[in-house]
Design a protein around this motif. Structure first.
Motif, PDB file in Angstrom:
ATOM      1  N   GLU A  90       0.829  -1.206   0.000  1.00 26.92           N
ATOM      2  CA  GLU A  90       0.000   0.000   0.000  1.00 26.92           C
ATOM      3  C   GLU A  90       0.868   1.262   0.000  1.00 26.92           C
ATOM      4  O   GLU A  90       0.564   2.235  -0.698  1.00 26.92           O
ATOM      5  CB  GLU A  90      -0.946   0.005   1.204  1.00 26.92           C
ATOM      6  CG  GLU A  90      -2.007  -1.078   1.169  1.00 26.92           C
ATOM      7  CD  GLU A  90      -3.074  -0.896   0.092  1.00 26.92           C
ATOM      8  OE1 GLU A  90      -3.155   0.198  -0.520  1.00 26.92           O
ATOM      9  OE2 GLU A  90      -3.828  -1.853  -0.139  1.00 26.92           O
ATOM     10  N   SER A  91       1.938   1.250   0.758  1.00 27.08           N
ATOM     11  CA  SER A  91       2.845   2.397   0.815  1.00 27.08           C
ATOM     12  C   SER A  91       3.509   2.628  -0.540  1.00 27.08           C
ATOM     13  O   SER A  91       3.635   3.772  -1.001  1.00 27.08           O
ATOM     14  CB  SER A  91       3.895   2.172   1.899  1.00 27.08           C
ATOM     15  OG  SER A  91       4.827   3.220   1.919  1.00 27.08           O
TER      16      SER A  91
ATOM     17  N   ALA B 199       1.082   4.177  -2.960  1.00 27.31           N
ATOM     18  CA  ALA B 199       0.936   5.610  -2.680  1.00 27.31           C
ATOM     19  C   ALA B 199       2.105   6.398  -3.275  1.00 27.31           C
ATOM     20  O   ALA B 199       1.904   7.495  -3.828  1.00 27.31           O
ATOM     21  CB  ALA B 199       0.828   5.849  -1.176  1.00 27.31           C
TER      22      ALA B 199
ATOM     23  N   ARG C 241       1.607   6.706  -7.050  1.00 30.08           N
ATOM     24  CA  ARG C 241       0.575   7.701  -7.367  1.00 30.08           C
ATOM     25  C   ARG C 241       1.097   9.132  -7.184  1.00 30.08           C
ATOM     26  O   ARG C 241       0.812  10.013  -7.995  1.00 30.08           O
ATOM     27  CB  ARG C 241      -0.652   7.478  -6.500  1.00 30.08           C
ATOM     28  CG  ARG C 241      -1.438   6.259  -6.902  1.00 30.08           C
ATOM     29  CD  ARG C 241      -2.633   6.041  -6.005  1.00 30.08           C
ATOM     30  NE  ARG C 241      -3.443   4.935  -6.477  1.00 30.08           N
ATOM     31  CZ  ARG C 241      -4.126   4.118  -5.683  1.00 30.08           C
ATOM     32  NH1 ARG C 241      -4.083   4.280  -4.367  1.00 30.08           N
ATOM     33  NH2 ARG C 241      -4.837   3.143  -6.201  1.00 30.08           N
TER      34      ARG C 241
END
Length: 93
Positions: A60-61, A64, A67
């Motif tokens: 997830e990190s 991010a 993105r």
């Protein structure tokens, strides 16, 4: 194990691969333990990338970071066409 799967259209594979190889957000330092790049046999302007992590939070990190620092910049993602489709998967076997 968790896998971040990324799919997106590209302008040119050579251009895309050169940008991928520059590794602007540091795959190893972010916890990527392995990666795979796939290309549909009927679409040379599309890639599927799978990045493996030990922990869900690492995937997830890293997503991010992609993105915020890669996909929103034509300098770091010159071959990207459209918004990437992503998902984090947990290994089931």
């Amino acid at each position: 194990m968790y896998t971040l799967q990324i799919e997106h259209g590209i302008k040119d594979f050579g251009m895309w691969k050169a940008a991928f190889d520059r590794d602007p957000v540091g795959r190893a330092a972010s916890g990527v333990t392995a990666h795979r790049i796939g290309r549909p046999v009927d679409d040379p302007h599309y890639v599927v990338v799978e990045l493996d992590f030990e922990q869900h939070a690492q995937a997830e990190s890293f997503l991010a970071k992609l993105r915020a620092k890669v996909w929103n910049s034509p300098d770091t993602a010159p071959a990207l066409l459209g918004a990437p489709k992503t998902r984090v998967m947990e290994c089931a076997s």
